[in-house]
Design a protein around this motif. Structure first.
Motif, short mmCIF file in Angstrom:
data_model
loop_
_atom_site.label_atom_id
_atom_site.label_comp_id
_atom_site.label_asym_id
_atom_site.label_seq_id
_atom_site.Cartn_x
_atom_site.Cartn_y
_atom_site.Cartn_z
N ASN A 193 44.16 27.94 30.92
CA ASN A 193 45.11 28.56 30.00
C ASN A 193 46.22 27.59 29.64
N GLN A 194 46.81 26.96 30.68
CA GLN A 194 47.95 26.06 30.43
C GLN A 194 47.54 24.86 29.59
N LEU A 195 46.33 24.36 29.84
CA LEU A 195 45.86 23.21 29.04
C LEU A 195 45.74 23.56 27.57
N GLN A 196 45.51 24.85 27.28
CA GLN A 196 45.41 25.27 25.87
C GLN A 196 46.77 25.80 25.37
N GLY A 197 47.82 25.63 26.18
CA GLY A 197 49.16 26.03 25.74
C GLY A 197 49.44 27.51 25.90
N VAL A 198 48.64 28.20 26.70
CA VAL A 198 48.84 29.65 26.87
C VAL A 198 49.67 29.90 28.13
N ASP A 199 50.64 30.79 28.01
CA ASP A 199 51.57 31.09 29.10
C ASP A 199 50.85 31.95 30.16
N SER A 200 50.54 31.33 31.29
CA SER A 200 49.74 32.00 32.31
C SER A 200 49.86 31.19 33.59
N ARG A 201 50.15 31.85 34.72
CA ARG A 201 50.30 31.09 35.96
C ARG A 201 49.98 31.95 37.15
N LEU A 202 49.72 31.27 38.28
CA LEU A 202 49.45 31.98 39.52
C LEU A 202 50.78 32.38 40.15
N ILE A 203 50.89 33.63 40.58
CA ILE A 203 52.12 34.03 41.29
C ILE A 203 51.75 34.68 42.62
N TRP A 204 52.74 34.81 43.50
CA TRP A 204 52.49 35.22 44.89
C TRP A 204 53.19 36.57 45.14
N PRO A 205 52.94 37.18 46.30
CA PRO A 205 53.40 38.56 46.51
C PRO A 205 54.89 38.80 46.27
N ASP A 206 55.78 37.84 46.54
CA ASP A 206 57.20 38.14 46.32
C ASP A 206 57.48 38.36 44.83
N GLU A 207 56.88 37.53 43.97
CA GLU A 207 57.09 37.71 42.53
C GLU A 207 56.33 38.95 42.02
N ILE A 208 55.16 39.20 42.58
CA ILE A 208 54.40 40.39 42.17
C ILE A 208 55.23 41.64 42.49
N ALA A 209 55.88 41.62 43.65
CA ALA A 209 56.69 42.79 44.06
C ALA A 209 57.85 43.00 43.10
N ARG A 210 58.44 41.90 42.61
CA ARG A 210 59.56 42.05 41.66
C ARG A 210 59.06 42.64 40.34
N LEU A 211 57.86 42.21 39.91
CA LEU A 211 57.34 42.69 38.63
C LEU A 211 56.79 44.11 38.73
N CYS A 212 56.26 44.46 39.90
CA CYS A 212 55.64 45.78 40.02
C CYS A 212 55.83 46.31 41.44
N PRO A 213 57.04 46.85 41.72
CA PRO A 213 57.33 47.30 43.09
C PRO A 213 56.44 48.45 43.56
N GLN A 214 55.74 49.10 42.63
CA GLN A 214 54.89 50.25 43.02
C GLN A 214 53.62 49.82 43.76
N LEU A 215 53.25 48.54 43.65
CA LEU A 215 52.01 48.10 44.30
C LEU A 215 52.17 48.05 45.82
N ASP A 216 51.13 48.42 46.53
CA ASP A 216 51.15 48.28 47.99
C ASP A 216 50.84 46.82 48.33
N LEU A 217 51.91 46.09 48.67
CA LEU A 217 51.74 44.66 48.95
C LEU A 217 51.69 44.36 50.44
N SER A 218 51.54 45.41 51.23
CA SER A 218 51.45 45.20 52.68
C SER A 218 50.08 44.62 53.03
N ASP A 219 49.88 44.33 54.32
CA ASP A 219 48.54 43.85 54.68
C ASP A 219 47.66 45.00 55.19
N HIS A 220 48.12 46.27 54.98
CA HIS A 220 47.31 47.41 55.44
C HIS A 220 46.07 47.67 54.59
#
Ligand code: PYC
Length: 411
Positions: free
Chosen positions: A133-160
């Protein structure tokens, strides 16, 4: 509102019709089969960009009654192949200015799209997609649980959970749009430029003489024409068979549903290919949700309880807080699947018979770009670079465009 009710009761029309009805002429320069977003967009761009207005769009039901009105309205360009990314990126860009272009409020909301990864191999695929995606100039990146939690706090991000969320592909320009409005806007734009839209007009045959298309037979009469575009979904093989063109497509139902209206709480689109679920919240507050394609070929538009049970189980793994939410309605559409999960666009061995088909689960989001580029192909008789990788002959040439890894929908 009162004005609407008054005019509804007295039968007078305060607003002009958005598209008109016409007698079916016995000759058109171009006949487009399929009154969904692809067919209507092709008609619109033929007229707007190339001055070709002697065009008929034939729809056996009402416009937008097929895949265009049955999808879950997601727009994105975070594909896996460079060919796919470039192609869908042009579509996102066209969608960004489409409301202005058509002078019609399409309620496009670019709220961000997250594809979750639940194991190491899908983290690898998401990283791969992000880099393409980035090579073609498209805004797209890998993110990790802390950022996922900020974007969508409703998700169960625990290890359960059985499938814990390890990472996500984040695509900020991804969004949702009012799908019916896109269909209506293109229909009005095409009609204003002289295109004839014929609803309730079913194609019953295609005339071919010496490997050249000469006409289309319909339930309302026969049309002579030298150019026919098959822009159908669900019926693509049946229509192409009429011209003697065989397509490598199988048709599967895809079901979807919406919940009751909830207060706004979800302002990103969540997709989990491994858990077979995608969900967004509409402007009316409903959760718009889908799962994988039905695991059999069929033209059935039936809704099943099995789909709802499977979807709910998976959704609750991601967001347990939704346990008491009620489902309001469900429906199904048809997906024409190709062997490489990419569409087929362009010329066929029958001169004048063109295809814009095989969209699988990606069709709605490609409407503007395929309409624009198929119109260019028809007007110039040359394949635009963006369409070349998706030619029908790629299957015999062995040059597939493998796009399964970018599917939001399980297969
Ligand atoms: O490709 O984004 C997608 C999609 C969602 C639902 C069906 N296809």
């Amino acid at each position: 509102m009162l004005q609407l009710i008054r005019h509804g009761l007295n039968g007078k029309r305060p607003f002009p019709r958005m598209w008109r009805e016409h007698e079916l002429k016995d000759r058109y320069e171009v006949v487009i089969i399929g009154g969904g977003v692809h067919g209507l967009a092709a008609a619109y761009y033929l007229a707007r960009d190339h001055g070709i207005t002697d065009v008929a769009v034939l729809e056996k039901n009402y416009i937008g009654s097929g895949g265009s009105g049955r999808n879950t309205t997601i727009i994105r360009s975070n594909y896996l192949t460079p060919e796919g990314v470039l192609f869908y990126d042009e579509s996102v860009k066209l969608y960004e200015t489409l409301a202005l272009e058509l002078n019609f409020n399409l309620l496009f909301s670019q709220r961000g799209h997250l594809t979750l990864a639940h194991n190491d191999s899908s983290v690898r695929t998401m990283r791969w997609r992000a880099e393409v995606n980035q090579l073609q100039g498209v805004d797209s990146r890998l993110i990790w649980p802390d950022e996922i939690a900020r974007l969508c706090p409703q998700l169960d991000l625990s290890d359960h959970p059985r499938y814990p969320i390890l990472a996500a592909l984040y695509h900020p320009p991804g969004g949702v749009i009012r799908h019916d409005a896109v269909v209506w806007g293109y229909a009005r734009g095409a009609d204003l430029r002289g295109v004839h839209i014929h609803q309730k007009t079913e194609v019953t045959g295609i005339d071919v003489t010496n490997s050249r298309v000469t006409g289309v037979r319909t339930t309302r009469g026969t049309i002579k024409t030298g150019v026919v575009l098959n822009a159908t979904a669900g019926w693509a093989t049946l229509i192409s068979d009429m011209a003697g063109v065989r397509l490598p497509i199988t048709t599967h139902p895809l079901q979807a549903c919406v919940s009751e209206s909830l207060k706004p709480f979800l302002n990103v689109i969540i997709v989990s290919g491994s858990l077979h679920v995608y969900v967004s919240q509409s402007d009316r507050g409903e959760l718009v949700m889908g799962a994988s394609v039905d695991p059999y070929t069929s033209y059935s538009l039936d809704s099943t309880l099995g789909f709802l049970e499977g979807l709910s189980g998976h959704l609750l793994e991601l967001m347990p807080s939704l346990a008491r939410v009620k489902i309001l309605r469900q429906w199904a559409g048809l997906c024409d699947m190709t062997p490489d999960y990419s569409p087929i666009m362009g010329f066929t061995p029958v001169e004048g018979f063109l295809v814009d088909v095989g969209w699988g689960t990606y069709g709605f989001k490609a409407g503007p770009v395929s309409g624009k580029r198929m119109a260019e192909l028809i007007a110039t008789d040359r394949t635009p670079d963006l369409l070349a990788p998706f030619r029908l002959s790629r299957f015999e040439e062995g040059r597939l465009v493998g796009e399964k890894g970018a599917a939001s929908v399980g297969h």
